[in-house]
Design a protein around this motif. Sequence first.
Motif, PDB file in Angstrom:
ATOM      1  N   TYR A  33       0.848  -1.192   0.000  1.00 36.90           N
ATOM      2  CA  TYR A  33       0.000   0.000   0.000  1.00 36.90           C
ATOM      3  C   TYR A  33       0.886   1.244   0.000  1.00 36.90           C
ATOM      4  CZ  TYR A  33      -2.797  -3.580   2.443  1.00 36.90           C
ATOM      5  OH  TYR A  33      -3.421  -4.739   2.822  1.00 36.90           O
ATOM      6  N   TYR A  35       0.466   5.364   1.006  1.00 33.09           N
ATOM      7  CA  TYR A  35      -0.353   6.392   1.629  1.00 33.09           C
ATOM      8  C   TYR A  35       0.433   7.703   1.593  1.00 33.09           C
ATOM      9  CZ  TYR A  35      -3.037   2.566   3.801  1.00 33.09           C
ATOM     10  OH  TYR A  35      -3.809   1.448   4.031  1.00 33.09           O
ATOM     11  N   PHE A  45      -5.086   7.248   1.689  1.00 33.97           N
ATOM     12  CA  PHE A  45      -4.734   6.117   0.844  1.00 33.97           C
ATOM     13  C   PHE A  45      -4.478   6.578  -0.589  1.00 33.97           C
ATOM     14  CE2 PHE A  45      -5.005   1.998  -1.090  1.00 33.97           C
ATOM     15  CZ  PHE A  45      -5.773   2.155  -2.234  1.00 33.97           C
ATOM     16  N   TYR A  48      -3.108   0.414  -3.881  1.00 37.77           N
ATOM     17  CA  TYR A  48      -2.976  -0.880  -3.203  1.00 37.77           C
ATOM     18  C   TYR A  48      -2.697  -1.956  -4.245  1.00 37.77           C
ATOM     19  CZ  TYR A  48      -5.234  -5.220  -1.435  1.00 37.77           C
ATOM     20  OH  TYR A  48      -5.551  -6.515  -1.095  1.00 37.77           O
ATOM     21  N   ASP A  56      -5.578  -1.372  -6.977  1.00 38.27           N
ATOM     22  CA  ASP A  56      -6.642  -0.426  -6.635  1.00 38.27           C
ATOM     23  C   ASP A  56      -6.031   0.964  -6.629  1.00 38.27           C
ATOM     24  OD1 ASP A  56      -8.476   1.274  -5.409  1.00 38.27           O
ATOM     25  OD2 ASP A  56      -8.965  -0.099  -3.794  1.00 38.27           O
ATOM     26  N   TYR A 101      -4.011  -9.425   7.690  1.00 38.61           N
ATOM     27  CA  TYR A 101      -4.613  -8.109   7.499  1.00 38.61           C
ATOM     28  C   TYR A 101      -3.818  -6.980   8.141  1.00 38.61           C
ATOM     29  CZ  TYR A 101      -8.455 -11.260   6.551  1.00 38.61           C
ATOM     30  OH  TYR A 101      -9.219 -12.271   6.063  1.00 38.61           O
ATOM     31  N   GLN A 103      -1.227  -4.279   8.765  1.00 37.05           N
ATOM     32  CA  GLN A 103      -0.345  -3.519   7.889  1.00 37.05           C
ATOM     33  C   GLN A 103       0.861  -3.025   8.677  1.00 37.05           C
ATOM     34  OE1 GLN A 103      -2.270  -0.607   5.367  1.00 37.05           O
ATOM     35  NE2 GLN A 103      -4.066  -1.923   5.081  1.00 37.05           N
TER      36      GLN A 103
ATOM     37  N   TYR B  31     -14.177  -4.001   8.326  1.00 35.13           N
ATOM     38  CA  TYR B  31     -13.566  -5.314   8.248  1.00 35.13           C
ATOM     39  C   TYR B  31     -12.511  -5.476   9.347  1.00 35.13           C
ATOM     40  CZ  TYR B  31     -12.310  -9.536   5.686  1.00 35.13           C
ATOM     41  OH  TYR B  31     -12.103 -10.832   5.329  1.00 35.13           O
ATOM     42  N   ASN B  32     -11.683  -4.454   9.507  1.00 30.68           N
ATOM     43  CA  ASN B  32     -10.645  -4.440  10.536  1.00 30.68           C
ATOM     44  C   ASN B  32     -10.518  -3.040  11.103  1.00 30.68           C
ATOM     45  OD1 ASN B  32      -9.592  -7.142  10.039  1.00 30.68           O
ATOM     46  ND2 ASN B  32      -8.774  -6.276   8.152  1.00 30.68           N
ATOM     47  N   THR B  93     -10.752  -0.551   7.838  1.00 36.19           N
ATOM     48  CA  THR B  93     -11.021  -0.981   6.472  1.00 36.19           C
ATOM     49  C   THR B  93     -12.498  -1.332   6.391  1.00 36.19           C
ATOM     50  OG1 THR B  93     -10.479  -3.286   6.986  1.00 36.19           O
ATOM     51  CG2 THR B  93      -8.734  -1.923   6.072  1.00 36.19           C
ATOM     52  N   TYR B  98      -9.234  -3.445   1.375  1.00 36.04           N
ATOM     53  CA  TYR B  98      -8.187  -3.542   2.393  1.00 36.04           C
ATOM     54  C   TYR B  98      -7.505  -2.206   2.657  1.00 36.04           C
ATOM     55  CZ  TYR B  98      -8.756  -8.554   1.989  1.00 36.04           C
ATOM     56  OH  TYR B  98      -9.274  -9.819   2.000  1.00 36.04           O
ATOM     57  N   LYS B  99      -7.932  -1.145   1.976  1.00 39.39           N
ATOM     58  CA  LYS B  99      -7.285   0.137   2.204  1.00 39.39           C
ATOM     59  C   LYS B  99      -7.815   0.758   3.490  1.00 39.39           C
ATOM     60  CE  LYS B  99     -10.594   2.460  -0.818  1.00 39.39           C
ATOM     61  NZ  LYS B  99     -10.783   3.030  -2.168  1.00 39.39           N
ATOM     62  N   TYR B 100      -6.914   1.385   4.214  1.00 41.41           N
ATOM     63  CA  TYR B 100      -7.290   1.988   5.480  1.00 41.41           C
ATOM     64  C   TYR B 100      -7.797   3.415   5.303  1.00 41.41           C
ATOM     65  CZ  TYR B 100      -5.738  -1.552   8.834  1.00 41.41           C
ATOM     66  OH  TYR B 100      -5.629  -2.693   9.597  1.00 41.41           O
TER      67      TYR B 100
END
Lengths: 114, 112
Positions: A33, A35, A45, A48, A56, A101, A103, B31-32, B93, B98-100
């Motif tokens: 990712y 940012y 963001f 990704y 993305d 998950y 990061q 999600y998280n 997310t 999955y992007k924060y």
Amino acid sequence: GAGVSQSPSNKVTEKGKDVELRCDPISGHTALYWYRQSLGQGLEFLIYFQGNSAPDKSGLPSDRFSAERTGGSVSTLTIQRTQQEDSAVYLCASSGGTSIYEQYFGPGTRLTVT
Amino acid sequence: KQEVTQIPAALSVPEGENLVLNCSFTDSAIYNLQWFRQDPGKGLTSLLLIQSSQREQTSGRLNASLDKSSGRSTLYIAASQPGDSATYLCAVTTSGTYKYIFGTGTRLKVLA
């Protein structure tokens, strides 16, 4: 057990020049990712990558920004024709280890456009 | 559109106090949720990750809780120390991505 590394740590460039920022993720992490952290916008963001899937790109602020990830590992973020508003800290993160998950972030590249 | 807010924006406490940092989000379909600390001029250090099916996570003096239905998470720091001084960020997310999305941060100063 190296973490995420980024280079350079600092970059000063003149308005209108192109810059490349590099990110080396944690070995074995499949997701990467980018940012951006700026004073007025907080942490936002940009892009990704997950494995071989299409990235993305929904957070890229303009078509002057692009990124690629070669061989599923190292990533390069390129900013063309830099503007003063591009000045920020660019942070890279990766995930996909034991906790898939979670990061993990690199130290960032501070970009200053003069 | 998911929005994440952290209160307070800044906090100064004497060493030894227990404290609570708050994070709220507008879309409960997360999600998280991950809590980070950021020291001046540095990147982000992961503190705790809570997945949507979990209610809390603990690590040492830190405890993070999650209440999805009310759109809130709290980070509890026990027996604060000057070394805890940093900016604390929460990030979520949303399901399907999955992007924060990051909160605005709480700048904590623990006085010796």
